[in-house]
Enzyme design. Structure first.
Site, PDB file in Angstrom:
ATOM      1  CD  GLU A 180      -5.939  10.994  -3.645  1.00 35.19           C
ATOM      2  OE1 GLU A 180      -5.521  12.058  -4.088  1.00 35.19           O
ATOM      3  OE2 GLU A 180      -6.417  10.858  -2.513  1.00 35.19           O
ATOM      4  CB  CYS A 198       3.419   6.129  -2.251  1.00 36.34           C
ATOM      5  SG  CYS A 198       2.490   6.453  -0.753  1.00 36.34           S
ATOM      6  CB  CYS A 211      -7.723   6.912   6.759  1.00 36.50           C
ATOM      7  SG  CYS A 211      -6.735   6.140   8.075  1.00 36.50           S
ATOM      8  CB  CYS A 261      -3.490  11.193  12.228  1.00 39.20           C
ATOM      9  SG  CYS A 261      -3.227   9.442  12.589  1.00 39.20           S
ATOM     10  CB  CYS A 316      -3.282  12.696   8.265  1.00 38.76           C
ATOM     11  SG  CYS A 316      -3.393  11.761   6.733  1.00 38.76           S
ATOM     12  CB  SER A 339       3.839   3.322   6.888  1.00 36.56           C
ATOM     13  OG  SER A 339       3.741   4.315   7.878  1.00 36.56           O
ATOM     14  CB  CYS A 394       3.637  12.198   3.986  1.00 33.64           C
ATOM     15  SG  CYS A 394       4.933  11.085   3.590  1.00 33.64           S
TER      16      CYS A 394
END
Ligand code: SAH
Length: 364
Positions: free
Chosen positions: A93, A106, A113, A117, A120, A198, A344
């Site tokens: 994405e 972005c 991932c 977290c 997220c 990041s 985010c």
């Protein structure tokens, strides 16, 4: 597909070597590089400055594009999200964020991932695969072509943020190679100074990035001012706790240019990490390490089944005020593209009600 080489992920020098191996002169490599990155073409057949026979040979051995746009979502605030698939059918994405002065893209560094977290949505996918340099570069090409048209100039320049799906520092090699390719003035010419990476806090890579001469800016996701809370919200903290993380930041600070700061991102979760006490602890922590940093406060972007709510605006203001009263620069990030799962922490290959079909050149 696996034996077919993806030329978008090669530097200009590698492309020259590749064509020479095919008994072609090195300048053909430079031509292909310009076609891929300056003109942003995504198929050899469009490269009509190459002899037809050579294009045929290229089609047998290589490819100019591997990502296919499956859906494109348009937010009411103008943000666009692209849901793409890799050649092995994994989701990627990318988000295009139009801004007054300069647009931001972005991009993702991994499909899914591995970090867990708790706030997220991408974490719910787990790690599917780390992306290649070519797949990273292609995301930017696709977003630019859709915004401006194939080969058209980007009128205001572009900022890039490695803040999509994945942990960029676990895709370090692909990422750094993609950045080198994109910085080439004969291609996209997006220099590292326009790029922010990041990280959730992969400490050895923070140290390594500090040694790179032409490096991107660094942002670090904190989410909590104490190990106790950060262990829960970001389990990577158990491996590299706050003291180690901030010590690496301190070392990184030596590589900052005059006036440059690095950024801490702090997602605000209602009733979890957004109290006045947390703000004081955060300010004290940063002051104790005497870091030349600013804090970006990100109101939580909720998504089912995440167990959190965004902090109310007055909480956000109070948090910011406390940081500032203790001399810490703080900014509140305005959420973009929440309605299309583009904000985010919302990238998890979700569909929403309003996809628009991809345009012809996205499907190329
Ligand atoms: N893995 C990297 C890159 C992802 S960047 C990292 O952790 O930094 C994504 C940013 O969005 C991070 O700062 C993260 O803390 C933040 N984020 C994640 N989920 C979020 C959510 N649901 N709402 C708001 N911000 C979120």
């Amino acid at each position: 597909m696996n034996q077919v080489i993806h030329l978008t992920g090669l530097t200009q020098a590698e492309l020259a070597a590749f064509v020479e191996e095919m008994d072609e002169p090195a300048y053909r490599g430079r031509q292909i590089f310009a076609s891929l990155h300056h003109r942003r073409l995504r198929s050899f057949d469009e490269m009509t400055d190459l002899p037809k026979e050579f294009r045929g040979k290229l089609n047998d051995r290589a490819t100019a594009s591997t990502l296919k746009v499956e859906s494109r979502y348009l937010s009411e605030d103008g943000t666009r999200r692209y849901l793409m698939k890799t050649h092995d059918n994994l989701p990627v994405e990318t988000v295009f964020i139009p801004e007054e002065r300069r647009d931001t893209i972005c991009f993702s560094s991994q499909s899914g991932c591995p970090l867990q977290c708790s706030f997220c949505l991408t974490a719910k996918l787990g790690l599917l695969r780390t992306l290649t340099a070519g797949e990273i570069v292609e995301q930017i090409t696709i977003a630019l072509n859709d915004a401006y048209g194939t080969g058209q100039k980007t009128p205001r320049g572009t900022n890039l943020v490695a803040m999509g799906a994945g942990e960029p520092f676990l895709a370090f090699e692909s990422l750094m190679k993609a950045l080198r390719i994109m910085a080439d003035p004969r291609g996209l010419h997006i220099v590292p100074n326009r790029v922010t990476v990041s990280t959730a806090g992969i400490v050895p890579r923070i140290r390594e990035l500090a040694t790179v001469t032409d490096r991107p800016h660094l942002a670090i996701s904190l989410a909590a001012p104490t190990d106790e809370l950060r262990d829960v919200l970001m389990p990577i903290n158990k491996k590299w706790p706050l003291n180690e993380l901030l010590a690496a930041c301190k070392e990184f600070e030596r590589s900052l240019k005059p006036g440059e700061r690095f950024t801490f991102e702090y997602v605000l979760l209602d009733g979890v990490n957004d109290g006045d006490e947390h703000a004081r602890q955060l300010a004290n922590l940063l002051n104790r390490h005497n870091l030349r940093a600013k804090v970006n406060l990100i109101p939580h972007n909720p998504a089912d089944p995440l167990p959190y709510r965004p902090s109310p605006p007055e909480r956000v203001e109070s948090f910011k005020h406390i940081l500032e009263s203790k001399g810490v620069h703080a900014f509140v990030r305005r959420p973009r593209g929440r309605d299309i799962y583009a904000a985010c922490g919302q990238l998890a290959a979700r569909g929403t009600a309003n996809p628009t079909p991809p345009t012809r050149h996205q499907l190329a």
